[in-house]
Design an enzyme around this catalytic site. Structure first.
Site, short mmCIF file in Angstrom:
data_model
loop_
_atom_site.label_atom_id
_atom_site.label_comp_id
_atom_site.label_asym_id
_atom_site.label_seq_id
_atom_site.Cartn_x
_atom_site.Cartn_y
_atom_site.Cartn_z
N ASP A 171 -11.74 -45.16 -3.40
CA ASP A 171 -11.84 -45.82 -2.10
C ASP A 171 -12.97 -45.25 -1.23
OD1 ASP A 171 -9.58 -47.52 -2.50
OD2 ASP A 171 -8.28 -45.79 -2.20
N ASP A 172 -13.80 -44.41 -1.81
CA ASP A 172 -14.85 -43.76 -1.04
C ASP A 172 -15.87 -44.79 -0.54
OD1 ASP A 172 -16.28 -41.09 -0.37
OD2 ASP A 172 -17.82 -42.32 -1.33
N VAL A 173 -16.18 -44.70 0.75
CA VAL A 173 -17.11 -45.66 1.38
C VAL A 173 -18.49 -45.55 0.75
CG1 VAL A 173 -18.23 -46.27 3.57
CG2 VAL A 173 -15.85 -45.61 3.57
#
Length: 303
Positions: A257-259
């Site tokens: 889920d890392d931007v």
């Protein structure tokens, strides 16, 4: 680990395919970094192991040898202590990892082909100290990188220690023992949320009580280590995977889920929207057992 000493200087033999410039490119991405200094391609840093602090300068000769010089009379007397410093550096630069299978896989991968070629020789730069890695994970939650570095500097300069050399301070990350004795009010001067202060103090207390340690987590399977970390207040899946990747060296760690990861996929694939989680899972199937390296190389696209 292949290393030897020449006139009080440690010389570490580097693995094939190591490129110092690729690693310096990563290490110098943020001018506000306070845990080391880079000048003329030489890294100056305090390495703390047990009660011993050594101020070292690290340089590389032709990408074949890493030279470690001790400053300020900080060379440990015992050989086993110097060996621990070599181990720390190996962990920091992930020198024991053969990246050949990763590069083979990346050559045929639509996302990794470009970054693997462009940043060839880059390693997943580690944070060998568990408390530092966890703090950095918490500090970086839901804020931009520049602000996270500013918070880290405030935290380190307020509660850390330093070695002074040539009129400059070289910082030691605050110990969990010291932070465990604080209250959130003690951290009020640092521009982070009260919640983050509580999380960091809570982590320090777990470590001070011996309930949380790097050694303990390293003995677990990836899934068990991930579950143990997520149980801790303030650590969600992103922070857990970040720490599993950069401190505990689980190659399957994947902060999906890392931007930054999402944005880099968007850039590399020239998308006019963000990829969905299902799309990322699909794209990452070939990365099996190299998820952490795939993520790290894709992050590198962004700066």
């Amino acid at each position: 680990m292949i290393w030897h000493e020449v006139n009080d200087v440690i010389v570490i033999t580097l693995p094939e395919g190591f490129d110092m410039n690729a690693n310096l490119g990563y290490l110098s991405r943020e001018k506000n970094e306070c845990m080391y200094e880079i000048e003329s391609d030489i890294i100056t840093k305090v390495i703390t192991l047990g009660g011993i602090r050594s101020l070292v300068q690290i340089s590389v000769i032709s990408n074949k040898q890493m030279v470690v010089q001790f400053l300020n009379n900080s060379r440990p007397i015992e050989k086993w202590q110097r060996e621990e410093i070599v181990t720390y550096i190996h962990e920091w630069f992930d020198l024991d990892n053969d990246l050949t299978p990763f590069y083979e896989m990346a050559k045929a991968d639509s996302l990794l082909k470009m970054p693997a070629k462009k940043f060839y020789g880059l390693r997943v730069i580690g944070i060998p100290d568990l408390f530092e890695a966890l703090c950095w994970g918490v500090l970086g939650q839901q804020i931009n990188l520049a602000f996270a570095y500013s918070l880290k500097r405030q935290f380190v300069e307020r509660f850390g220690d330093f070695i002074e050399w040539n009129g400059k301070k070289y910082w030691v990350f605050p110990s969990y023992e010291r932070i465990a004795e604080l209250t959130p009010a003690d951290l009020a001067d640092i521009k982070m949320t009260v919640k983050k202060s509580e999380y960091i103090i809570g982590i320090a207390k777990l470590m001070a009580r011996g309930e949380l340690s790097r050694g303990r987590l390293m003995k677990m399977s990836f899934k068990d280590a991930e579950k143990s970390l997520i149980k801790i207040r303030g650590i969600g899946p992103w922070t857990a995977n970040y720490v599993l990747m950069r401190c505990l060296r689980f190659q399957t760690a994947f902060p999906i889920d890392d931007v930054g990861l999402i944005n880099s996929i968007k850039i590399v694939h020239n998308m006019n929207r963000k990829p969905t989680k299902d799309e990322i899972l699909e794209l990452s199937i070939p990365w099996k057992n190299w998820e952490s390296y795939a993520t790290f190389y894709l992050w590198r696209v962004l700066y």
